[in-house]
Scaffold this motif. Structure first.
Motif, PDB file in Angstrom:
ATOM      1  N   ARG A 179       1.255   3.653  -2.942  1.00 28.45           N
ATOM      2  CA  ARG A 179       2.580   4.267  -2.922  1.00 28.45           C
ATOM      3  C   ARG A 179       2.582   5.601  -3.667  1.00 28.45           C
ATOM      4  NH1 ARG A 179       6.024   7.098  -3.304  1.00 28.45           N
ATOM      5  NH2 ARG A 179       8.272   6.819  -3.487  1.00 28.45           N
ATOM      6  N   GLU A 180       1.792   5.680  -4.731  1.00 26.95           N
ATOM      7  CA  GLU A 180       1.776   6.900  -5.521  1.00 26.95           C
ATOM      8  C   GLU A 180       0.856   7.964  -4.935  1.00 26.95           C
ATOM      9  OE1 GLU A 180       3.887   7.603  -8.025  1.00 26.95           O
ATOM     10  OE2 GLU A 180       4.785   5.701  -7.397  1.00 26.95           O
ATOM     11  N   GLY A 181       0.272   7.642  -3.794  1.00 25.82           N
ATOM     12  CA  GLY A 181      -0.538   8.636  -3.116  1.00 25.82           C
ATOM     13  C   GLY A 181      -1.951   8.783  -3.656  1.00 25.82           C
ATOM     14  N   TRP A 182      -2.367   7.832  -4.501  1.00 24.86           N
ATOM     15  CA  TRP A 182      -3.736   7.910  -5.028  1.00 24.86           C
ATOM     16  C   TRP A 182      -4.758   7.523  -4.000  1.00 24.86           C
ATOM     17  CZ3 TRP A 182      -5.085   6.541 -10.666  1.00 24.86           C
ATOM     18  CH2 TRP A 182      -4.280   7.325 -11.526  1.00 24.86           C
ATOM     19  N   ILE A 183      -4.386   6.585  -3.182  1.00 25.23           N
ATOM     20  CA  ILE A 183      -5.335   6.155  -2.158  1.00 25.23           C
ATOM     21  C   ILE A 183      -4.689   6.273  -0.799  1.00 25.23           C
ATOM     22  CG2 ILE A 183      -6.765   4.648  -3.590  1.00 25.23           C
ATOM     23  CD1 ILE A 183      -5.119   2.319  -2.577  1.00 25.23           C
ATOM     24  N   VAL A 358       6.821   3.230 -10.813  1.00 21.56           N
ATOM     25  CA  VAL A 358       5.535   2.517 -10.902  1.00 21.56           C
ATOM     26  C   VAL A 358       5.764   1.109 -11.443  1.00 21.56           C
ATOM     27  CG1 VAL A 358       3.315   2.456 -12.077  1.00 21.56           C
ATOM     28  CG2 VAL A 358       4.138   4.584 -11.070  1.00 21.56           C
ATOM     29  N   MET A 359       6.662   0.985 -12.429  1.00 24.35           N
ATOM     30  CA  MET A 359       6.966  -0.358 -12.938  1.00 24.35           C
ATOM     31  C   MET A 359       7.517  -1.236 -11.822  1.00 24.35           C
ATOM     32  SD  MET A 359       6.178  -1.214 -15.937  1.00 24.35           S
ATOM     33  CE  MET A 359       7.230  -2.540 -16.533  1.00 24.35           C
ATOM     34  N   GLY A 360       8.434  -0.661 -11.036  1.00 26.57           N
ATOM     35  CA  GLY A 360       9.022  -1.411  -9.931  1.00 26.57           C
ATOM     36  C   GLY A 360       7.971  -1.841  -8.925  1.00 26.57           C
ATOM     37  N   TYR A 361       7.120  -0.910  -8.548  1.00 28.39           N
ATOM     38  CA  TYR A 361       6.083  -1.248  -7.568  1.00 28.39           C
ATOM     39  C   TYR A 361       5.062  -2.237  -8.119  1.00 28.39           C
ATOM     40  CZ  TYR A 361       7.246   1.351  -3.402  1.00 28.39           C
ATOM     41  OH  TYR A 361       7.843   1.741  -2.238  1.00 28.39           O
TER      42      TYR A 361
ATOM     43  N   MET B   9       6.095  13.367  -2.179  1.00 31.84           N
ATOM     44  CA  MET B   9       5.762  13.518  -0.768  1.00 31.84           C
ATOM     45  C   MET B   9       5.266  12.198  -0.161  1.00 31.84           C
ATOM     46  SD  MET B   9       2.467  15.833  -1.397  1.00 31.84           S
ATOM     47  CE  MET B   9       1.417  15.709  -2.792  1.00 31.84           C
ATOM     48  N   PHE B  10       5.165  11.173  -0.979  1.00 29.61           N
ATOM     49  CA  PHE B  10       4.660   9.907  -0.440  1.00 29.61           C
ATOM     50  C   PHE B  10       5.764   8.880  -0.216  1.00 29.61           C
ATOM     51  CE2 PHE B  10       1.082  11.684  -2.901  1.00 29.61           C
ATOM     52  CZ  PHE B  10       0.212  11.866  -1.851  1.00 29.61           C
ATOM     53  N   SER B  11       7.033   9.338  -0.334  1.00 26.34           N
ATOM     54  CA  SER B  11       8.110   8.352  -0.266  1.00 26.34           C
ATOM     55  C   SER B  11       8.181   7.656   1.089  1.00 26.34           C
ATOM     56  CB  SER B  11       9.451   8.998  -0.613  1.00 26.34           C
ATOM     57  OG  SER B  11       9.798   9.875   0.438  1.00 26.34           O
ATOM     58  N   GLY B  12       7.580   8.275   2.112  1.00 23.86           N
ATOM     59  CA  GLY B  12       7.541   7.626   3.418  1.00 23.86           C
ATOM     60  C   GLY B  12       6.756   6.326   3.392  1.00 23.86           C
ATOM     61  N   ARG B  13       5.921   6.177   2.391  1.00 28.51           N
ATOM     62  CA  ARG B  13       5.068   4.985   2.333  1.00 28.51           C
ATOM     63  C   ARG B  13       5.839   3.712   2.012  1.00 28.51           C
ATOM     64  NH1 ARG B  13      -0.790   6.834  -0.141  1.00 28.51           N
ATOM     65  NH2 ARG B  13      -1.331   8.107   1.660  1.00 28.51           N
ATOM     66  N   LYS B  14       7.086   3.875   1.559  1.00 26.01           N
ATOM     67  CA  LYS B  14       7.869   2.668   1.279  1.00 26.01           C
ATOM     68  C   LYS B  14       8.054   1.854   2.558  1.00 26.01           C
ATOM     69  CE  LYS B  14      12.359   4.864   1.924  1.00 26.01           C
ATOM     70  NZ  LYS B  14      12.920   6.076   1.335  1.00 26.01           N
ATOM     71  N   ARG B  15       8.036   2.559   3.697  1.00 31.50           N
ATOM     72  CA  ARG B  15       8.205   1.839   4.965  1.00 31.50           C
ATOM     73  C   ARG B  15       6.979   0.958   5.236  1.00 31.50           C
ATOM     74  NH1 ARG B  15      11.230   6.338   6.159  1.00 31.50           N
ATOM     75  NH2 ARG B  15       9.480   7.607   6.826  1.00 31.50           N
ATOM     76  N   VAL B  16       5.809   1.483   4.927  1.00 37.67           N
ATOM     77  CA  VAL B  16       4.592   0.670   5.099  1.00 37.67           C
ATOM     78  C   VAL B  16       4.663  -0.560   4.196  1.00 37.67           C
ATOM     79  CG1 VAL B  16       2.093   0.633   4.885  1.00 37.67           C
ATOM     80  CG2 VAL B  16       3.246   2.688   5.717  1.00 37.67           C
ATOM     81  N   VAL B  17       5.082  -0.334   2.935  1.00 36.22           N
ATOM     82  CA  VAL B  17       5.139  -1.455   1.987  1.00 36.22           C
ATOM     83  C   VAL B  17       6.142  -2.501   2.454  1.00 36.22           C
ATOM     84  CG1 VAL B  17       5.638  -2.123  -0.389  1.00 36.22           C
ATOM     85  CG2 VAL B  17       4.378  -0.012   0.068  1.00 36.22           C
ATOM     86  N   SER B  18       7.333  -2.043   2.897  1.00 35.11           N
ATOM     87  CA  SER B  18       8.290  -3.059   3.351  1.00 35.11           C
ATOM     88  C   SER B  18       7.777  -3.741   4.610  1.00 35.11           C
ATOM     89  CB  SER B  18       9.674  -2.452   3.555  1.00 35.11           C
ATOM     90  OG  SER B  18       9.572  -1.341   4.430  1.00 35.11           O
ATOM     91  N   GLY B  19       7.015  -2.993   5.425  1.00 36.80           N
ATOM     92  CA  GLY B  19       6.389  -3.620   6.586  1.00 36.80           C
ATOM     93  C   GLY B  19       5.430  -4.723   6.177  1.00 36.80           C
ATOM     94  N   ILE B  20       4.632  -4.452   5.135  1.00 36.25           N
ATOM     95  CA  ILE B  20       3.685  -5.464   4.650  1.00 36.25           C
ATOM     96  C   ILE B  20       4.437  -6.705   4.167  1.00 36.25           C
ATOM     97  CG2 ILE B  20       2.007  -5.971   2.832  1.00 36.25           C
ATOM     98  CD1 ILE B  20       1.090  -3.045   3.023  1.00 36.25           C
ATOM     99  N   ILE B  21       5.488  -6.481   3.386  1.00 37.35           N
ATOM    100  CA  ILE B  21       6.256  -7.609   2.851  1.00 37.35           C
ATOM    101  C   ILE B  21       6.826  -8.455   3.987  1.00 37.35           C
ATOM    102  CG2 ILE B  21       8.313  -8.252   1.521  1.00 37.35           C
ATOM    103  CD1 ILE B  21       7.840  -5.772  -0.212  1.00 37.35           C
ATOM    104  N   LEU B  22       7.446  -7.803   4.948  1.00 36.15           N
ATOM    105  CA  LEU B  22       8.035  -8.540   6.068  1.00 36.15           C
ATOM    106  C   LEU B  22       6.961  -9.235   6.904  1.00 36.15           C
ATOM    107  CD1 LEU B  22      10.847  -6.064   7.175  1.00 36.15           C
ATOM    108  CD2 LEU B  22      11.142  -8.397   6.315  1.00 36.15           C
ATOM    109  N   GLY B  23       5.847  -8.531   7.108  1.00 43.69           N
ATOM    110  CA  GLY B  23       4.755  -9.110   7.888  1.00 43.69           C
ATOM    111  C   GLY B  23       4.249 -10.388   7.255  1.00 43.69           C
ATOM    112  N   ILE B  24       4.005 -10.334   5.942  1.00 38.39           N
ATOM    113  CA  ILE B  24       3.524 -11.519   5.241  1.00 38.39           C
ATOM    114  C   ILE B  24       4.529 -12.660   5.354  1.00 38.39           C
ATOM    115  CG2 ILE B  24       3.105 -12.452   2.929  1.00 38.39           C
ATOM    116  CD1 ILE B  24       1.682  -9.825   2.264  1.00 38.39           C
ATOM    117  N   GLY B  25       5.812 -12.309   5.165  1.00 38.05           N
ATOM    118  CA  GLY B  25       6.857 -13.321   5.282  1.00 38.05           C
ATOM    119  C   GLY B  25       6.831 -13.996   6.643  1.00 38.05           C
ATOM    120  N   LEU B  26       6.674 -13.180   7.707  1.00 38.64           N
ATOM    121  CA  LEU B  26       6.669 -13.740   9.055  1.00 38.64           C
ATOM    122  C   LEU B  26       5.461 -14.641   9.285  1.00 38.64           C
ATOM    123  CD1 LEU B  26       7.960 -10.797  11.277  1.00 38.64           C
ATOM    124  CD2 LEU B  26       9.086 -12.976  10.729  1.00 38.64           C
TER     125      LEU B  26
END
Lengths: 420, 610
Positions: A179-183, A358-361, B9-26
């Motif tokens: 999420r933080e763009g490190w990887i 970061v704490m939240g994630y 600039m990485f805030s779009g990645r929250k969609r991937v993370v929520s996708g992972i959470i929902l995917g695992i749940g399913l």
């Protein structure tokens, strides 16, 4: 001077409610798992449900303490809390007691305490402080390496306790780094691919896998042949994966310990060895499977009570839920966790400081890992890795650790406008 | 500091993370749906029916002697099992009559089973007879929660070698809670070979999962038997025992208290291990075991006590073999060094008497006539050597030699419950007399095998084997091969060397040969066989002396080394030596020709006489 606010008015009520609800459900199921007809309810502190009541009350007190603490304490003392949790991990190696072959516990009278639960929290704080600090600078390889080291250090110490399950939990922080763009997203993809190939290689002959990889590579290559330099990359990738597939067998047979191997074999090859490694899983599946749609009702489960399912109040608590509350209960618990995780995600994203996010994630990653692995192992989706179901399983250290973690984040969230 | 809403600039990645959470749940929910709703095989339980886990018990490994003769085997029997949680109302009267038990026993057994677990099987009645089994099988449908589990019991070809075989018993709660292999009613080796080789003998249990309805009717196998496994029989054991020799040894030792240990020197294989009084191993099998066991435990002759491995005696004159070897190696004496004997030897305040024998003796004749004076002098000279700065050092050195023969330590072989024997350390004497308070005279009795010395019959036989080998021994053991007679157990094939030169052993062998030809044991010489031996008479403050003899034969290329101890029987030459000589004759010649000699031993009774 900031205006004095009522702490509770800014706390996210949804998360608070979910927290209380899950803890309550957990306690009921611990009680049920221990319930026998001859042993009716008495509040005795030698039973798990009695002890858990003590842990719940103290966890509430701890949470309240977190909420009235000045938020600058967590940002300012992040490294000190991290160092303290590392010291505890070293201390437990020297002075801890051994329970179930892992040396991960301090014992005080009838209560045992597992410092690795606090270490997850400490690691998250350190990571948050580290990332929060260098947010506006470009992160180079050296900085990233130091960041990985923050996680690697406690993970290695936990591994020395022979607690493989908790060690693996630290890998969940990868999600934070993503999420933080490190990887790159590709790392997640290849991680998933590696696990998939590992399992497939155990089931099929490695040459079949390599053949399938070659075919896939050929098709992708044919489709993308116009892109310059793509073919050599694809061939390189194919060779790398082939070597990986080829070495899975070796690694499986020579590096893993026999009981870990057995747990994976049970999963991959089905029900073999019911008197050994497969016993827990088999009993657990029967318990959950026998629940049906509506379950057998509170205190009515026959499989999870007594000796059928070992560790029924801790790692296998989900059996009690599945058996007594059926698919309806499983659905509710799963939905509650998903809801909690998504709500936390929403909260994390609305933070203004990298520290709080970061704490939240970190909290999301740790909870998601525990939730996935714990429920997954009871229904035969992942190998049996002994880690608890957060807020539900019996265990004070886990409840304390998660409460501390969760309320620290809620506190950060409540004061997010102050946090920059 | 900054507001990172603008720079993240990485805030779009929250969609991937929520996708992972929902995917695992399913995925989890899909799996739960299959397990709890779609897959019918787990639904059996929803209608309050049960799975019954029937264990297929593997047959326990058989035990053979060194010539392939079967000594221990199995016999089938049946246990009645109960799962208390599944028991319904039943006709208790009829049930008790069928089983031949009374109401009180029925109630107490059921309560006991319920106490262990309501949902796991316990043994309700063990080893029910075949007729009871047949009658019961027919009416089983009336008794939900009960079923019959086939098991096996140990049987023995001869009533011999009880202590060596050991016995098998039900695994107790302690074992069950600590080792997931064992379940209630399972058997486990408790002593002897049964215990030492438990993991080889027990095999691997098989498991069949059957579905049973509320009427206790079998409704088929669970998931078409996909989860069922076959039992794998335990490994057979080929012991080092010679059944004929063991049988003969026990016969010779009847009505006597003591033991015989016979070892093949070239391998360390134990040919016979007799502890007397003994008992029939069949007594510790089956339903009568507990009763028989307490009777044996209360027997004043202590038949349960394995004297061959656990009785520790001062070795007496037999020990002169060891102390003479040490003196030779240390250079204190040469084979020809001789001393006169006046029939008594004074050392400090102690006087040691000697039996009359021809005049000045050397290493050979000292052993031949078992001269106490000679042994005392050479022991004193060994300890008083000028090359050692203190008695602690010189005695410590002497002790090292003794320990190299296997005295004062566990052999760590496959025998259960062997005791290490005893040889006091310099510290021990320091504590008693003070570091400067003891001299060679203080411990002079060690030189003739008395004093602070304890040696088991097994260790005596091992010392003899080491002399027969002229300076090394193989760890004594009881199992030759596992699974297949040719699959030799080579765990004990490494020689333990004794730091004493071979030529000294030749001197001692010569002396032992003379002991039998024209010395203290000439009465027990076997016509046509060259035997080397040494008598011992162990002083026993509690009563009559113990009669001890060690021997090996033939003198060149020995095939058997033996120790015999007969408690409270007097001189070694009178009883122990004849028994050893009969054993050797039996083993090497196959038959005993000296029938009067044999009859004399068989008639001897040291138990009823007391």
């Amino acid at each position: 001077m900031r205006p004095k606010l009522n702490i509770f008015s800014n706390i996210d009520k949804t998360v608070l409610f979910l927290y209380l609800f899950l803890v309550l459900i957990g306690w009921m199921n611990i009680y049920s798992a221990e319930y026998t007809e001859s042993h009716r309810f008495t509040l005795d502190f030698s039973s798990s449900y009695g002890k858990q009541l003590f842990w719940i009350v103290t966890a509430f007190l701890l949470s309240a303490a977190v909420l009235i603490t000045d938020v600058r304490f967590f940002t300012g003392f992040a490294w000190i809390i991290y160092s303290f949790s590392l010291l505890l991990l070293i201390g437990v190696l020297l002075f801890g007691v051994e329970i179930n072959a892992t040396k991960a516990w301090f014992r005080f009278g009838g209560f045992a305490f597992q410092p690795s639960e606090i270490a997850k929290y400490g690691t998250a704080l350190a990571l948050a402080a580290y990332i929060g600090n260098r947010r506006n600078r470009k992160t180079g390889a050296a900085e990233k390496l130091k960041g990985f080291f923050i996680m690697l250090l406690p993970a290695s110490l936990v591994l020395l306790q022979k607690d493989v399950g908790t060690t693996l939990v630290f890998s969940a922080f990868i999600l934070v780094l993503y999420r933080e763009g490190w990887i790159n997203g590709l790392v997640l993809f290849f991680g998933a691919l590696a696990i998939l190939l590992f399992v497939l290689t155990l089931i099929f002959n490695e040459f079949i896998i390599i053949g399938a990889l070659a075919l896939t590579g050929f098709l992708i290559g044919a489709a993308m042949r116009k892109r310059q330099g793509f073919i050599p990359q694809l061939i390189g990738l194919f060779m790398l994966l082939s070597v990986y597939v080829y070495s899975v067998d070796f690694a499986f047979n020579n590096i893993l310990e026999p009981h870990h191997k057995a747990r994976i074999e049970v999963l991959v090859y089905g029900g073999a060895d019911l008197q050994g490694a497969g016993y827990n899983l088999h009993q657990s599946k029967i318990a959950i499977g026998s629940g049906g749609l509506w379950g057998k009702g509170f205190l009515q489960g026959t499989q999870t009570q007594f000796n059928f399912v070992p560790e029924q109040t801790t790692d296998f608590i989900f059996c009690t839920i599945g058996e007594e509350w059926g698919f309806a209960g499983s659905l509710i618990i799963t939905a509650l966790f998903i809801f909690l995780l998504l709500r936390l995600l929403y909260l994390a994203e609305r933070q203004r400081s990298a520290f709080s996010r970061v704490m939240g994630y970190s909290l999301i990653s740790v909870l998601l890992f525990h939730f996935t692995i714990n429920i997954g192992m009871t229904i035969g989706l992942v190998p049996v890795i002994g880690i608890p179901l957060p807020l539900i399983s019996y265990g004070g250290s886990s409840l304390w650790g998660i409460s501390l973690f969760l309320f620290t984040f809620l506190k950060l969230d409540a004061e997010r406008l102050e946090m920059i | 500091m900054h507001l990172n809403n603008n720079t993240d600039m990485f805030s779009g990645r929250k969609r991937v993370v929520s996708g992972i959470i929902l995917g695992i749940g399913l995925v989890l929910l899909a799996r739960l749906f299959v397990l709890q709703i779609a897959d019918p095989s787990y639904k059996v339980f929803a209608r309050s029916n049960y799975l019954r886990y029937l264990t297929d018990y593997p047959s326990r490994g058989l035990i053979f002697d060194r010539n392939g003769e079967l000594l221990v085997y199995n016999e089938a029997h049946y246990d009645l099992m109960v799962i208390p949680g599944q028991v319904r109302e039943l006709d208790t009267l009829e049930f008790c009559e069928l089983l031949g038990i009374d109401r009180a026993r029925f109630e107490s057994r059921l309560a006991q089973a319920r106490n262990f677990s309501r949902f796991r099987a316990s043994v309700f009645e063990r080893q029910i007879s075949k007729t009871t089994f047949a009658a019961f099988q027919e009416k089983l449908f009336r008794y939900p929660g009960f079923y019959v589990q086939p098991r096996t019991l140990r049987r023995y070809t001869y009533p011999i070698a009880t202590h060596t075989f050991g016995y098998v018993g039900e695994a107790g709660p302690n074992i069950i809670n600590n080792d997931p292999y064992y379940r209630p009613g399972d058997y486990i080796g408790i002593s002897g070979i049964e215990r030492a080789y438990e993991e080889e003998l027990r095999g691997k249990k098989g498991l069949r999962i059957r579905m049973v309805d509320v009427h206790n009717r079998d409704t088929g196998s669970f998931q078409e038997g996909r989860l069922d496994t076959m039992a794998v029989a335990g490994n057979d054991l080929y012991t080092t025992l010679d059944a004929r020799l063991q049988l003969y040894g026990e016969k010779l030792m009847s009505n006597k208290r003591g033991s015989i240990v016979a070892i093949e020197p070239s391998t360390g294989e134990i040919l016979a291990l007799v502890s007397s009084p003994s008992f029939d191993p069949g007594l510790l099998v089956g339903r009568q075991r507990t009763r028989n066991y307490s009777a044996l435990q209360n027997d004043t002759l202590r038949p349960l006590f394995n004297r061959a491995l656990m009785a520790q005696y001062p070795p007496g004159s037999v020990f002169k073999l060891v102390s003479t070897l040490i003196a030779l190696q240390e250079g204190v004496i040469s084979p020809s060094t001789s001393y006169g004997c006046q029939g008594i030897y004074h050392a400090g305040g102690v006087s040691i008497r000697c039996r009359s024998h021809p005049g000045p003796v050397n290493a050979v004749s000292g052993i031949q006539y078992s001269c106490n004076t000679y042994s005392s002098i050479i022991f004193q000279n060994t300890i008083n050597q000028a090359k050692y700065s203190s008695i602690q050092e010189s005695f410590g050195r002497w002790r090292d030699y003794v320990q190299s023969f296997g005295v004062g330590m566990h052999f760590g072989s496959d025998l259960s419950y062997e005791l290490p024997g005893l040889i006091a350390s310099p510290d021990y004497y320091d504590r008693i007399y003070g570091p400067r308070g003891w001299r060679s005279q203080t411990i002079i009795s060690l030189g003739i095998g008395q004093g602070e010395l304890g040696v088991t019959p097994l260790q005596l036989a091992n010392i003899t084997a080491a002399i027969a080998n002229r300076g090394h021994y193989f760890t004594p053991h009881i199992v030759r091969a596992i699974g297949d007679p040719d699959n030799l157990n080579n765990q004990y094939s490494l020689a333990n060397n004794i730091p004493i030169d071979q030529n000294h052993f030749d001197v001692i062998t010569q002396a032992m040969h003379l002991v039998v030809k024209e010395g203290t044991a000439n009465f027990s010489a076997i016509p046509g066989l060259e035997m080397a031996g040494k008598t011992g008479t162990v002083q026993n403050p509690q009563g009559e002396n113990h009669s001890v003899f060690v021997a090996f034969a033939p003198v060149e290329e020995p095939k058997i080394a033996i120790s015999v101890v007969v408690e409270n029987a007097g001189y070694g030459s009178v009883w122990a030596a004849p028994i050893a000589s009969l054993m050797i004759e039996k083993y090497l010649n196959g038959d005993v020709e000296r029938s009067w000699f044999e009859q004399r031993v068989l008639d001897a009774d040291f138990l009823t006489a007391q």
